[in-house]
Write an enzyme that holds these catalytic residues in place. Structure first.
Site, PDB file in Angstrom:
ATOM      1  CB  VAL B  94      -0.993   0.014   1.187  1.00  0.00           C
ATOM      2  CG1 VAL B  94      -0.300   0.306   2.507  1.00  0.00           C
ATOM      3  CG2 VAL B  94      -2.115   1.014   0.945  1.00  0.00           C
ATOM      4  CG  ASP B 172      -6.657  -4.769   6.707  1.00  0.00           C
ATOM      5  OD1 ASP B 172      -6.075  -5.848   6.907  1.00  0.00           O
ATOM      6  OD2 ASP B 172      -7.093  -4.423   5.584  1.00  0.00           O
ATOM      7  N   GLY B 314      -5.366  -6.708   1.559  1.00  0.00           N
ATOM      8  CA  GLY B 314      -5.657  -5.788   2.647  1.00  0.00           C
ATOM      9  C   GLY B 314      -4.723  -4.596   2.604  1.00  0.00           C
ATOM     10  CD  GLU B 315      -0.075  -4.223   2.762  1.00  0.00           C
ATOM     11  OE1 GLU B 315       0.189  -3.332   1.933  1.00  0.00           O
ATOM     12  OE2 GLU B 315       0.712  -5.143   3.010  1.00  0.00           O
ATOM     13  N   GLY B 316      -5.381  -1.667   2.693  1.00  0.00           N
ATOM     14  CA  GLY B 316      -5.947  -0.545   1.943  1.00  0.00           C
ATOM     15  C   GLY B 316      -5.520  -0.574   0.492  1.00  0.00           C
TER      16      GLY B 316
END
Lengths: 343, 343
Positions: B94, B172, B314-316
Site C-alpha cells: 500500500v 488494515d 488488505g492494507e488498503g
C-alpha cells in the site's frame, strides 16, 4: 507476404520475475492480476525488477466508414471530423484521461470523410482516402491502399518508439467503426454476424438487426478471401483499422508492449496477430467493453482485461484508464519489501 | 446510544451531475461505471462540475487477534509488528501504491500484540490493548475498550479531515483479521459461518474448516448481543476494527467520502453503517476481494466494486489502487467537451 513469427517476451525474465513476485512481503498470490501484469511488464522489458512505465504514448487513428450511410449508427458521420477537432483541443474523454496520467495523445486522420480544413498538416499526413468503402457492398480499400495504411501504422509506431515510448496504445475515432470491427473479428474467428454484432454507440433493437444483416452480407461478400489477413483488411476493414493493425504488429516486432482498448482496438489486434503471428504476447487488455465481439476476440488472443467498467467509448479511453494499474504492477514488483528483508 | 441517521450526498447535486453527464460529448452511457462514479463524487462534494480529487488520505489500523493463536492463519502473529515497521519504511504494497498516487498513509497501532519498541510514539498514541480477545472463547474487547476504539477512529477521521482530506481510505494490518471480519459480517447480515469464511492469506482446506468452526463458535457465543452494533464490535471485533468503523462513521457524518478496501475494511463499513445509519451512501467500493464475506457485505451495502483483480492483500491496497479511477471520473465530468460545444 510471409508473416514472420514474433518472439514472445523473454521466458527467462518471466520466470525470474515470477520468482521475485513470490518473494515479496505479501501472501502468495495476494496481488492477484497485478502480480500477473507485473511479471508480463518485466518480461516485455527484459529486466527484473522492471523500471517504472513512464513514457506511454497513444495514437488515435480516425476514419469514416461507407457503411455509416446505411443506418448502422446512432450518430451521423459529421461527428467524426468534429471529434478530431475535439481531440486536438484536448477536450475528448481520452484527452482528459491522458492528461491525468501523463500519456501523450496523437490523433491521425487515416480516412475521415472530410478535408479537415485548417487542421495542422501533420494530422492528415498519413491520410489514405476520404471514407473507406461500404463493406457490405464493396471492398473497404484497394490492395494498394491496404498496404499503404498498414505501412502508415508501422511508420507511426516506429516514430512513437523513437520518441521513447515504453508502452503504446491504439485509439480510434470514426462513426460506424464497430461495424467493420465486428466483421474483422467474425472473419478471423470464423463466427457468424449474429455472435459479434453489438450496439456500438447505442442503437435500438431494429437498428441492431439491420446492422447484423449488413455485417453478415459483408462476410458473405468477402467469402474465402478472409483466409489472408491483408485481404481481410481490404475487404472488411478500413484505412484506420489497417493502420492500427500495422501499428500494433510493428510494436510487437520491436518488442514494445501495447495496451488494447475496446472492440476497434481489439479487432486491429486480431489482425496484427495474423500479420505478425505471436504479436498478441506483447498485448495486454486494458478493459472489457460491452461489445460482444471484443470479449470473443480477447478470449481468442488469450487476454483477460484489467478493467471491467461497462465502458464503450473507444478513443483509447479504456486503455488509458488502465495505465495506472499497469504502472502499479511494475512499481509493486520493484519497490515492495522482500520477505527476506522482514527478519 | 441512539444512532443518528446520516443524510446522503445531495440528491439535487446528484441530479445536476447526471444531467451534465448526459450532455458530455460521448454517447449516452459510454463512460459506464466511470459515469456513475462521477455523479457520486459530484454529489459528495455538493458541486457540479466536481473539483479534482487531489487530497486522498489513508489510515492503516493495525492490531492482533487472539484467534490467531488458534490455527486460523497461514502466518504467525509476529508478522503484524514486522509489517507495521514495513509501512513506516514505505515498503509495504500500500505504501508503494500510495506513493504512486500521491496518497498519504498513516499507520496506527490500535491493538498490536507487541510494544513496537523504538517506533515513533504517534504510531501507538491510540493503542487500546495488546491483542484483542480470541472471539470464539471470549469478547474481543470490554465495553469501555470498544467505545474508546470507536472514539479513536472518530478522532483520527477528524484529524485527517482537518488536514484537508477530500477522500479517506481505511486500511488494515493484522494476522488473523479475516476471522473477526467474517464474524462481524455474518452477525450483521444474519448469515452462518459457512457462507462468510474465506481463505484469508491462503489457508488450506483443513484449516478453512477449522476457521469456519471457530467463526461459528464465536457467533454462537455472541448470541443475541449482535442486535446492537457496539455489542457486536465488543463480542466479535477487535480494537482495530472498532476504530476503523468509528473512522468511517465519522467521515460519513462529516460528509467526506470513503473508498473501501477488502473484507476488513468492508466489515468495518458494515458496522459504520449500523453505528451511523445511511453512512454507506458516502462509501464507494474500491475492489472486489476473493473473500466471500466481502462480496456479501458489499451487496448488502448496495456497492459495486470499481476493480475486480483477484486481490486479497488488505492494507488498503485495493482502495488505493482504485483512486486514479475515482479521480478520472471527476475529471471526465468536469473537463470533457459538452455536445453543445461541438457545433
Amino acid at each position: 507476404m510471409n508473416p514472420e513469427t514474433v518472439a514472445p517476451p523473454s521466458p527467462a525474465v518471466r520466470s525470474e520475475a515470477a520468482e521475485r513476485l513470490t518473494g515479496l512481503a505479501t501472501p502468495p498470490g495476494a496481488l492477484g492480476r497485478l502480480g500477473d501484469l507485473a511479471v508480463w511488464v518485466a518480461a516485455t522489458q527484459g529486466q527484473v525488477p522492471p523500471v517504472p512505465v513512464e513514457r506511454v504514448r497513444a495514437v488515435v487513428f480516425a476514419g469514416d466508414h461507407g457503411v455509416s450511410d446505411h443506418g448502422v449508427s446512432a450518430f451521423p458521420k459529421a461527428i467524426t471530423p468534429a471529434m478530431v477537432r475535439t481531440f486536438l483541443a484536448g477536450k475528448a474523454a481520452v484527452s482528459v484521461l491522458a492528461a491525468q496520467h501523463g500519456v501523450s495523445v496523437r490523433v491521425l486522420d487515416l480516412g475521415v470523410d472530410d478535408d479537415l480544413e485548417g487542421v495542422d498538416a501533420t494530422v492528415t499526413a498519413f491520410k489514405i482516402r476520404r471514407g473507406s468503402g461500404a463493406i457490405h457492398l464493396e471492398d473497404a480499400l484497394t490492395a494498394d491502399e491496404t498496404l499503404r495504411a498498414i505501412g502508415a501504422g508501422e511508420a507511426v509506431a516506429a516514430e512513437e518508439i523513437a520518441a521513447g515510448a515504453q508502452l503504446l496504445i491504439s485509439g480510434d475515432m470514426g462513426i460506424g467503426n464497430t461495424t467493420p470491427a465486428a466483421a474483422l473479428i467474425a472473419a478471423s474467428l470464423g463466427l457468424p454476424a449474429s455472435e459479434v454484432t453489438g450496439r456500438g454507440t447505442g442503437i435500438d433493437e431494429t437498428t441492431l438487426s439491420h446492422k447484423t444483416a449488413l455485417v453478415q452480407q459483408a462476410l458473405d461478400r468477402a467469402g474465402d478471401r478472409v483466409a489472408d489477413p491483408i485481404d481481410t483488411l481490404a475487404a472488411l476493414g478500413s484505412a484506420d483499422l489497417a493502420a492500427a493493425a500495422g501499428f500494433m504488429a510493428a510494436a510487437a516486432r520491436a518488442g514494445v508492449p501495447v495496451v488494447l482498448d475496446g472492440v476497434i482496438s481489439v479487432a486491429a489486434a486480431i489482425l496484427a496477430d495474423r500479420l505478425a503471428p505471436g504479436a498478441a504476447a506483447w498485448f495486454a487488455a486494458g478493459h472489457r467493453s460491452t461489445e460482444p465481439a471484443q470479449s470473443l476476440a480477447l478470449a481468442k488472443l488469450g487476454l483477460e482485461p484489467v478493467l471491467d467498467l461497462g465502458m464503450r467509448l473507444g478513443e483509447g479511453s479504456g486503455a488509458v484508464a488502465a495505465v495506472p494499474l499497469i504502472r502499479s504492477a511494475a512499481l509493486l514488483l520493484a519497490d515492495v519489501a522482500l520477505l527476506s528483508d522482514l527478519g
